[in-house]
Design an enzyme around this catalytic site. Structure first.
Site, PDB file in Angstrom:
ATOM      1  N   ASP A  71       8.289  10.085  27.651  1.00 35.69           N
ATOM      2  CA  ASP A  71       7.421  10.853  26.763  1.00 35.69           C
ATOM      3  C   ASP A  71       6.243   9.941  26.401  1.00 35.69           C
ATOM      4  O   ASP A  71       6.437   8.894  25.762  1.00 35.69           O
ATOM      5  CB  ASP A  71       8.222  11.247  25.511  1.00 35.69           C
ATOM      6  N   ASP A  93      -4.321  14.045  31.271  1.00 37.88           N
ATOM      7  CA  ASP A  93      -4.526  15.410  31.776  1.00 37.88           C
ATOM      8  C   ASP A  93      -3.318  16.215  31.269  1.00 37.88           C
ATOM      9  O   ASP A  93      -2.405  16.523  32.028  1.00 37.88           O
ATOM     10  CB  ASP A  93      -4.566  15.349  33.315  1.00 37.88           C
ATOM     11  N   CYS A 108      -7.533  22.018  32.674  1.00 38.50           N
ATOM     12  CA  CYS A 108      -8.008  23.112  33.526  1.00 38.50           C
ATOM     13  C   CYS A 108      -8.023  24.377  32.673  1.00 38.50           C
ATOM     14  O   CYS A 108      -7.595  25.441  33.100  1.00 38.50           O
ATOM     15  CB  CYS A 108      -7.177  23.264  34.791  1.00 38.50           C
TER      16      CYS A 108
END
Ligand SMILES: C[S@@+](CC[C@H](N)C(=O)[O-])C[C@H]1O[C@@H](n2cnc3c(N)ncnc32)[C@H](O)[C@@H]1O
Length: 425
Positions: free
Chosen positions: A245, A265, A326
């Site tokens: 994590d 990301d 995205c």
């Protein structure tokens, strides 16, 4: 025993089941799954043919429904659960090829062949078009013809020139902005905070020419396997994969206190990929609960994104942090960046300008948003994407590296031009 049924017989029934799920309008499901994710389930066979048929059937569905209803094909049929199979069969009969009488549904549709074809011709005449695509709404036609395919060369396996030579006839273009913008030195320690499936991890490894070290963290065990496979396939030996994590990594632990660059990301809504995920083919969502659940989800994602970005900015030796999504939602992009600006300043970070020549910048919702980069499916012919760069003020390397990289690119272009010219001569 009857004759063996052709493969298409099964593919059509598989497609009809997927179509039913898509058209059922299960809002929760629609928020989470794309057409591709339904097709790429392990239980689905002949995935390529299935994907092609589901996409084409969805693309022409309004036309198919119009024709099916005008000849009353579904009227009086006992089995109401099979409407989708009749849409698929009508699609194949009218737009693809003759269908074989391999099942009772095929036989029934073939018995109405003349009526269906006549209705199709009537519709073309009514709309005054000579091609099937003339029946589609203008937005669908535009989207279908708009998005090219982008590739990134794995420079661990072949040079850009070699790849370009092979791809020249196709006119391909490569772009993978976040790793390129992070632009690490070859010998740096780099962290890919949220790494699976690992596309950006192996891009970083390639940019570093297999030197330095990239540590790739992934929280979910199942996705870790995918990441490991990507790394293996890429032939990269400077990547260390961790089941970890990212939020729980101690920035001051000896393993991480030397990290110089972080690529973040994080999980996002993926709203920028809806065109390539073919969501424009899905029926329009309606109902308050769908909209509400989407907002709730985006809020949860934005909280995680902010926490992860603050964490990335707190690593003591980090000089560059790239944040990308995205998503096209302001909430996951400009808002996240704005919300960490004070924290960033207190750690001596400022926003760097991402690809200064790129025409499309962040939404102007705060002073400094012009440093951010956005891409848009229709304007830029790629997924909707967002990239921000934080540079620690003591770092002098950014401009030098950017200049070095762009002169390398120019050099390669000139070489290619000369080579091409030589061939022509
Ligand atoms: C958008 S994907 C990353 C895509 C990847 N950068 C690429 O280009 O292939 C985000 C990934 O982060 C992982 N993730 C989510 N929360 C995380 C956390 N707290 N720590 C590490 N990984 C996490 C998700 O499981 C998912 O695989």
């Amino acid at each position: 025993m009857g004759a063996k049924k052709p493969a298409l017989h099964f593919v059509r029934r598989q497609v009809a089941r997927i179509l039913r799920q898509v058209l059922a309008g299960n809002t929760q499901h629609r928020a989470l799954a794309s057409i591709k994710s339904l097709v790429y389930k392990p239980s689905i066979v002949a995935k390529k043919a299935t994907l092609a048929l589901i996409c084409n059937t969805l693309k022409y569905l309004p036309v198919i429904k119009d024709i099916v209803h005008s000849v009353g094909l579904l009227q009086g049929r006992k089995n109401k659960g099979q409407d989708e199979l009749f849409y698929v069969l009508t699609h194949d009969l009218l737009f693809e090829q003759e269908i074989l009488p391999s099942g009772k549904e095929e036989i029934f549709v073939l018995s109405r062949k003349a009526a269906l074809r006549a209705a199709f011709v009537r519709l073309m005449m009514k709309k005054n078009v000579t091609e099937i695509d003339g029946l589609l709404p203008p937005e669908t036609r535009q989207i279908q013809s708009y998005i090219p395919r982008y590739v990134r060369v794995n420079t661990l396996q072949m040079t850009v020139d070699e790849a370009l030579e092979k791809l020249e006839e196709l006119g391909s273009k490569a772009s993978c902005i976040p790793a390129h913008v992070l632009c690490p030195d070859l010998d740096w320690e780099v962290l890919d905070a949220c790494a699976s499936p690992g596309n950006k991890t192996v891009h970083l490894a390639a940019l570093m020419k297999g030197k330095g070290r990239v540590t790739a963290c992934e929280l979910h065990r199942k996705r870790l396997q995918v990441l490991q496979d990507t790394v293996k396939r890429a032939g990269a030996n400077n990547i260390q994969v961790k089941h970890q994590d990212f939020l729980k990594l101690d920035p001051n632990a000896s393993d991480y206190s030397k990290v110089r660059a972080i690529l973040l990301d994080p999980s996002c809504s993926g709203s920028g990929t809806t065109v390539q995920r073919m969501d424009h083919l899905l029926p329009v969502a309606n109902g308050q609960s769908f909209v509400f659940s989407v907002f709730q989800r985006i809020d949860r994602l934005a909280s995680f994104q902010k926490a992860a970005l603050c964490h990335a900015l707190s690593f003591p030796a980090v000089e560059r942090v790239v944040y990308s999504t995205c998503s096209v939602n302001q909430r996951e992009n400009e808002d996240v960046i704005q919300s960490v600006l004070e924290h960033a300043r207190s750690h001596k970070f400022k926003l760097g300008t991402v690809l200064p020549d790129w025409p499309h910048r962040g939404l102007p919702v705060f002073d400094g948003a012009q440093h951010l980069l956005r891409t848009d499916a229709l304007r830029d012919k790629t997924d909707g994407f967002f990239v921000a760069l934080f540079v620690r003020e003591r770092s002098q390397t950014f401009e030098q590296q950017r200049k070095r990289k762009s002169s390398e690119i120019e050099e390669r272009k000139t070489k290619r031009k000369k080579k091409k010219q030589k061939k022509l001569n």
